[in-house]
Scaffold this motif. Structure first.
Motif, PDB file in Angstrom:
ATOM      1  N   TYR A 294       0.783  -1.062  -0.172  1.00 59.46           N
ATOM      2  CA  TYR A 294      -0.031   0.004   0.088  1.00 59.46           C
ATOM      3  C   TYR A 294       0.741   1.304  -0.059  1.00 59.46           C
ATOM      4  O   TYR A 294       0.474   2.160  -0.831  1.00 59.46           O
ATOM      5  CB  TYR A 294      -1.009  -0.160   1.114  1.00 59.46           C
ATOM      6  CG  TYR A 294      -2.098  -0.704   0.875  1.00 59.46           C
ATOM      7  CD1 TYR A 294      -3.351  -0.044   0.680  1.00 59.46           C
ATOM      8  CD2 TYR A 294      -2.232  -2.121   1.301  1.00 59.46           C
ATOM      9  CE1 TYR A 294      -4.673  -0.779   0.404  1.00 59.46           C
ATOM     10  CE2 TYR A 294      -3.576  -2.844   1.009  1.00 59.46           C
ATOM     11  CZ  TYR A 294      -4.593  -1.909   0.584  1.00 59.46           C
ATOM     12  OH  TYR A 294      -5.791  -2.836   0.381  1.00 59.46           O
TER      13      TYR A 294
ATOM     14  N   ASN B 183       2.590   1.925  -3.454  1.00 53.76           N
ATOM     15  CA  ASN B 183       1.495   2.417  -4.379  1.00 53.76           C
ATOM     16  C   ASN B 183       1.283   3.976  -4.063  1.00 53.76           C
ATOM     17  O   ASN B 183       1.024   4.630  -5.068  1.00 53.76           O
ATOM     18  CB  ASN B 183       0.244   1.705  -4.567  1.00 53.76           C
ATOM     19  CG  ASN B 183       0.269   0.331  -4.885  1.00 53.76           C
ATOM     20  OD1 ASN B 183       1.210   0.081  -5.441  1.00 53.76           O
ATOM     21  ND2 ASN B 183      -0.535  -0.478  -4.693  1.00 53.76           N
ATOM     22  N   GLN B 184       1.076   4.323  -2.763  1.00 53.20           N
ATOM     23  CA  GLN B 184       0.869   5.740  -2.400  1.00 53.20           C
ATOM     24  C   GLN B 184       2.191   6.466  -2.608  1.00 53.20           C
ATOM     25  O   GLN B 184       1.967   7.807  -3.081  1.00 53.20           O
ATOM     26  CB  GLN B 184       0.493   5.681  -0.894  1.00 53.20           C
ATOM     27  CG  GLN B 184      -0.881   5.124  -0.700  1.00 53.20           C
ATOM     28  CD  GLN B 184      -0.993   5.044   0.807  1.00 53.20           C
ATOM     29  OE1 GLN B 184      -0.239   5.548   1.651  1.00 53.20           O
ATOM     30  NE2 GLN B 184      -1.997   4.528   1.199  1.00 53.20           N
TER      31      GLN B 184
ATOM     32  N   SER C 149       4.088   5.995  -5.472  1.00 53.31           N
ATOM     33  CA  SER C 149       4.654   5.702  -6.810  1.00 53.31           C
ATOM     34  C   SER C 149       5.258   7.059  -7.376  1.00 53.31           C
ATOM     35  O   SER C 149       4.615   8.200  -7.326  1.00 53.31           O
ATOM     36  CB  SER C 149       3.409   5.181  -7.659  1.00 53.31           C
ATOM     37  OG  SER C 149       3.659   4.961  -8.788  1.00 53.31           O
TER      38      SER C 149
ATOM     39  N   SER D   4      -0.556   2.121  -9.622  1.00 49.06           N
ATOM     40  CA  SER D   4      -0.196   1.223  -8.875  1.00 49.06           C
ATOM     41  C   SER D   4       0.862   0.415  -9.208  1.00 49.06           C
ATOM     42  O   SER D   4       0.999  -0.199 -10.353  1.00 49.06           O
ATOM     43  CB  SER D   4      -1.225   0.055  -8.450  1.00 49.06           C
ATOM     44  OG  SER D   4      -2.506   1.019  -7.391  1.00 49.06           O
TER      45      SER D   4
ATOM     46  N   ALA E 190      -0.778  -4.933  -7.468  1.00 47.54           N
ATOM     47  CA  ALA E 190      -2.274  -5.095  -7.587  1.00 47.54           C
ATOM     48  C   ALA E 190      -2.459  -6.484  -7.429  1.00 47.54           C
ATOM     49  O   ALA E 190      -1.951  -7.263  -7.740  1.00 47.54           O
ATOM     50  CB  ALA E 190      -2.837  -4.458  -8.895  1.00 47.54           C
TER      51      ALA E 190
ATOM     52  N   LEU F  52      -6.757  -2.611  -6.235  1.00 53.68           N
ATOM     53  CA  LEU F  52      -5.544  -1.579  -6.480  1.00 53.68           C
ATOM     54  C   LEU F  52      -4.850  -1.492  -5.324  1.00 53.68           C
ATOM     55  O   LEU F  52      -3.622  -0.729  -5.647  1.00 53.68           O
ATOM     56  CB  LEU F  52      -6.032  -0.338  -7.444  1.00 53.68           C
ATOM     57  CG  LEU F  52      -6.712  -0.598  -8.496  1.00 53.68           C
ATOM     58  CD1 LEU F  52      -7.480   0.913  -9.032  1.00 53.68           C
ATOM     59  CD2 LEU F  52      -5.632  -0.910  -9.862  1.00 53.68           C
TER      60      LEU F  52
ATOM     61  N   GLY G  28      -3.852   2.471  -4.755  1.00 54.46           N
ATOM     62  CA  GLY G  28      -3.610   3.378  -5.889  1.00 54.46           C
ATOM     63  C   GLY G  28      -4.869   3.400  -6.738  1.00 54.46           C
ATOM     64  O   GLY G  28      -6.133   3.227  -6.472  1.00 54.46           O
TER      65      GLY G  28
ATOM     66  N   PHE H   2      -3.936   0.959 -13.034  1.00 50.60           N
ATOM     67  CA  PHE H   2      -2.787  -0.196 -12.914  1.00 50.60           C
ATOM     68  C   PHE H   2      -2.542  -0.166 -14.451  1.00 50.60           C
ATOM     69  O   PHE H   2      -3.543  -0.325 -15.275  1.00 50.60           O
ATOM     70  CB  PHE H   2      -3.091  -1.298 -12.630  1.00 50.60           C
ATOM     71  CG  PHE H   2      -2.306  -2.360 -12.328  1.00 50.60           C
ATOM     72  CD1 PHE H   2      -1.243  -2.466 -11.529  1.00 50.60           C
ATOM     73  CD2 PHE H   2      -2.057  -3.591 -13.234  1.00 50.60           C
ATOM     74  CE1 PHE H   2      -0.007  -3.393 -11.669  1.00 50.60           C
ATOM     75  CE2 PHE H   2      -1.055  -4.400 -13.351  1.00 50.60           C
ATOM     76  CZ  PHE H   2      -0.111  -4.460 -12.647  1.00 50.60           C
TER      77      PHE H   2
END
Length: 254
Positions: free
Chosen positions: A184, A187-188, A190, A196, A199, A246, A249, A252
């Motif tokens: 997580y 993804n945050q 990125s 993401s 996934a 996701l 995110g 994807f």
């Protein structure tokens, strides 16, 4: 499970209904949740001694968490019951590889007693639904599987790096489950905002199948019996990848 069967009444009607549930928070292996629900209903109308018509509907849904296929090295380090496919999320065990099945069946059957020695049974059935097998996808990011070969001591032993092997062993023993929170966060943070790098998706099979058959049975004599049948089957299968989560995110790319 609860079941009720009416038996045949004076008007020639009979029905059966049944429902059941089976579940487990965890099976023999770690992180293997299980849930199954089943419904069954059948109604039959007997028109006379020669003809009867039956309709049956079956719904059986189940989902279960899978276990990892471990090498001998992993088993020696973590034991036989070790399962690398799950990790804690918000205090709960979450398995990354779930199998879900939902394929209802509806069937209509006609029974015809042509004579005391000959019967004909004709059936038409329609089955539809899906089978899904989930997994984590990572794009240009570290493999989240704790048993990834670069995480294990053998990788460094093969390079002649004894110190690295010992460090890898210590790290693996202390971090032997999937880290959902780390995915997580990745993804945050990125590089491409909202994209993401991890996934959760499923390999999905959606089927629609029509089956029809007719079976003739006859006692031709004391020594000769005839059993003949004809069968038709048509299957339409759609196989694809279905996005499930996701993991924090917004989109994807594959």
């Amino acid at each position: 499970m609860g079941t009720h069967a009416s038996g045949m009444n004076k008007e020639g009607w009979a029905f059966v209904v049944s429902a059941s549930r089976r579940w487990a928070q965890e099976g023999y292996f770690e992180g293997t949740d299980y849930s199954a629900n089943s419904l069954f209903a059948s109604v039959e109308k007997k028109f006379n001694d020669s003809h009867s018509l039956n309709f049956t509907s079956i719904f059986a849904q189940n989902g279960r968490g899978k276990t990892s296929p471990n090498t001998d090295e992993v088993t020696r380090l973590k034991g036989f019951k070790y399962n690398s496919l799950w990790g804690y999320q918000d205090g709960e065990k979450r398995n990354s590889r779930e199998k879900n099945i939902e394929e209802p069946i509806n069937m209509l059957s006609h029974f015809w007693k042509i004579s005391d020695k000959t019967t004909l049974n004709t059936n038409v059935a329609y089955q539809f639904g899906y089978v899904g097998n989930s997994r984590i996808d990572n794009q240009l990011a570290n493999n989240p599987d704790p048993t990834y070969y670069k995480n294990l001591p053998s990788y460094y032993n093969n390079l002649g790096d004894t110190a690295g092997a010992e460090a890898a062993k210590t790290y693996f023993l202390n971090n032997s489950q999937i880290d959902w929170n780390a995915m997580y966060l990745a993804n945050q943070n990125s590089v491409d905002a909202g994209k993401s790098v991890y996934a959760l998706y499923e390999d999905r099979t959606d089927d629609k199948q029509i089956t029809a058959n007719s079976i003739l049975f006859s006692d031709l004599s004391d020594n000769i019996k005839l059993n003949a049948g004809v069968n038709f089957k048509k299957l339409k299968s759609h196989n694809f990848q279905n996005m499930l989560d996701l993991l924090g995110g917004e989109y994807f790319e594959d």
